[in-house]
Structures are given as C-alpha cells and as structure tokens.
Design a protein around this motif. Structure first.
Motif, PDB file in Angstrom:
ATOM      1  N   ASP A 120      28.621 -22.721  16.518  1.00 29.53           N
ATOM      2  CA  ASP A 120      28.096 -22.922  15.166  1.00 29.53           C
ATOM      3  C   ASP A 120      26.591 -22.673  15.172  1.00 29.53           C
ATOM      4  OD1 ASP A 120      27.277 -23.810  12.686  1.00 29.53           O
ATOM      5  OD2 ASP A 120      27.988 -25.865  12.957  1.00 29.53           O
ATOM      6  N   SER A 135      17.925 -16.874  15.676  1.00 34.89           N
ATOM      7  CA  SER A 135      18.994 -17.323  14.782  1.00 34.89           C
ATOM      8  C   SER A 135      18.574 -18.554  13.973  1.00 34.89           C
ATOM      9  CB  SER A 135      20.283 -17.614  15.562  1.00 34.89           C
ATOM     10  OG  SER A 135      20.077 -18.647  16.502  1.00 34.89           O
ATOM     11  N   ASP A 136      17.699 -19.410  14.534  1.00 37.15           N
ATOM     12  CA  ASP A 136      17.194 -20.568  13.790  1.00 37.15           C
ATOM     13  C   ASP A 136      16.329 -20.106  12.623  1.00 37.15           C
ATOM     14  OD1 ASP A 136      18.394 -22.232  15.686  1.00 37.15           O
ATOM     15  OD2 ASP A 136      16.524 -22.588  16.777  1.00 37.15           O
ATOM     16  N   ASP A 139      17.624 -17.482   5.462  1.00 37.38           N
ATOM     17  CA  ASP A 139      18.831 -17.214   4.672  1.00 37.38           C
ATOM     18  C   ASP A 139      19.141 -18.377   3.730  1.00 37.38           C
ATOM     19  OD1 ASP A 139      19.149 -14.789   5.975  1.00 37.38           O
ATOM     20  OD2 ASP A 139      20.786 -15.478   7.271  1.00 37.38           O
ATOM     21  N   THR A 140      18.914 -19.599   4.196  1.00 33.65           N
ATOM     22  CA  THR A 140      19.259 -20.793   3.424  1.00 33.65           C
ATOM     23  C   THR A 140      18.219 -21.119   2.353  1.00 33.65           C
ATOM     24  OG1 THR A 140      20.443 -21.678   5.336  1.00 33.65           O
ATOM     25  CG2 THR A 140      19.861 -23.251   3.607  1.00 33.65           C
ATOM     26  N   GLU A 188      16.287 -17.183  11.213  1.00 29.71           N
ATOM     27  CA  GLU A 188      17.140 -16.469  10.255  1.00 29.71           C
ATOM     28  C   GLU A 188      17.932 -17.445   9.399  1.00 29.71           C
ATOM     29  OE1 GLU A 188      19.284 -13.971  12.969  1.00 29.71           O
ATOM     30  OE2 GLU A 188      17.810 -12.345  12.797  1.00 29.71           O
ATOM     31  N   TRP A 189      18.438 -18.543   9.990  1.00 27.12           N
ATOM     32  CA  TRP A 189      19.188 -19.533   9.219  1.00 27.12           C
ATOM     33  C   TRP A 189      18.325 -20.134   8.127  1.00 27.12           C
ATOM     34  CZ3 TRP A 189      18.961 -24.627   7.821  1.00 27.12           C
ATOM     35  CH2 TRP A 189      20.111 -25.179   7.276  1.00 27.12           C
ATOM     36  N   ARG A 224      25.505 -23.768  19.801  1.00 27.49           N
ATOM     37  CA  ARG A 224      25.044 -22.646  18.978  1.00 27.49           C
ATOM     38  C   ARG A 224      26.059 -21.508  18.936  1.00 27.49           C
ATOM     39  NH1 ARG A 224      20.421 -24.559  20.951  1.00 27.49           N
ATOM     40  NH2 ARG A 224      18.773 -24.918  19.446  1.00 27.49           N
ATOM     41  N   GLY A 242      24.313 -22.630  13.010  1.00 27.87           N
ATOM     42  CA  GLY A 242      23.491 -23.482  12.153  1.00 27.87           C
ATOM     43  C   GLY A 242      23.537 -24.960  12.489  1.00 27.87           C
ATOM     44  N   CYS A 294      20.051 -26.557  12.991  1.00 27.87           N
ATOM     45  CA  CYS A 294      19.251 -26.379  11.777  1.00 27.87           C
ATOM     46  C   CYS A 294      19.690 -27.359  10.699  1.00 27.87           C
ATOM     47  CB  CYS A 294      19.363 -24.939  11.269  1.00 27.87           C
ATOM     48  SG  CYS A 294      18.732 -23.720  12.434  1.00 27.87           S
ATOM     49  N   ARG A 295      20.976 -27.488  10.492  1.00 25.87           N
ATOM     50  CA  ARG A 295      21.479 -28.439   9.499  1.00 25.87           C
ATOM     51  C   ARG A 295      21.095 -29.869   9.888  1.00 25.87           C
ATOM     52  NH1 ARG A 295      25.705 -25.158   9.956  1.00 25.87           N
ATOM     53  NH2 ARG A 295      26.936 -26.667  11.138  1.00 25.87           N
TER      54      ARG A 295
END
Length: 143
Positions: free
Chosen positions: A42, A68-69, A75-76, A71-72, A39, A44, A47-48
């Motif tokens: 990277d 952060s997960d 955001d995505t 938020e990712w 993490r 994301g 999540c990706r």
C-alpha cells in the motif's frame, strides 16, 4: 508523537528510537524492511497515517523518504503542497555524529529523494543560526 503501529507490533521502545542511539541502529534495517513491505502492499500507508485527523490549515509532514510519498501528497492535495528539502554538508553531519553505514545510508529510505524531485524550497542547516532563521522566515511568510 504517538507510537507507530510497527513499534507496537514488534515491541520496540519508541522513545529510544527517536534519538541517534545504538538501540535505534540495531533495529534500523529491520524497520526499513518492514516499511518496504508495507509500501509495496500500500504505497499510501504512511502518508495517510501522517495526515490522519489533521485539521490545521498548514501541516508539516516531516521525514518523507520516497518519491512515491511526494507523488501521493501531490496527487491527493494538488498545488497546495510545498516540498522542502533540508540539507547540510557531510562535514556538518559528521560533527552531529552521523556515520555512513553501507546498506542503510545508501538505501532508498535515506536517499530516495536525492533525485527526481523539484523541491519548492531548499533550506541549508549547517549550524549558522542567523542564515537558517532567515530561510525559515521566508518559508513561513510564503505560507
């Protein structure tokens, strides 16, 4: 589920890590450290991996652990993201054989979403099947 790359990388038994066994606990802190390193490099990464190849109109991404997960995903994917928190009392969790482990259960991997997230849904799972089913039905209808 498919075996995560970290398990292949470290030669761990995927099926044994899915339960609440002593085997899982023996590797839990190492897995957390490995995940933190990924993490940090990277944010994301996981999540990706969770959405890779997903084509369904509705996805359930379980077990996100950090702000952060969330938020990712927001955001995505924007406003279509619905966050769901499942809660149970400590008493219920203990009945399910949960035992607090200092340095693990108070780490970000376990409580990183305890603050700072306004969840769209909070589902209570304390063993009352009727109450749980009602909550889940409301969630399903909204989707």
């Amino acid at each position: 589920p498919t075996e995560p790359p970290s398990l292949q990388e470290h030669g761990l038994d995927f099926q044994r890590l899915l339960d609440a066994s002593a085997y899982k606990e023996a590797f839990r802190q190492d897995m957390i450290r490995w995940g933190e390193k990924k993490r940090h490099t990277d944010p994301g990464f996981f999540c990706r991996a969770a959405v890779e190849g997903a084509l369904q109109p509705v996805w359930v991404v379980s077990d996100t652990r950090r702000l952060s997960d969330v938020e990712w995903f927001r955001d995505t994917y924007g406003d279509v993201v619905q966050t769901v928190r499942v809660v149970a009392t400590e008493e219920t969790r203990k009945r399910r054989n949960w035992v607090f482990v200092t340095g693990v259960d108070d780490a970000e991997s376990e409580c990183g979403l305890d603050q700072g997230v306004a969840f769209d849904w909070v589902i209570t799972n304390d063993g009352d099947k009727v109450a749980l089913d009602k909550q889940l039905e409301m969630l399903m209808q909204s989707l």
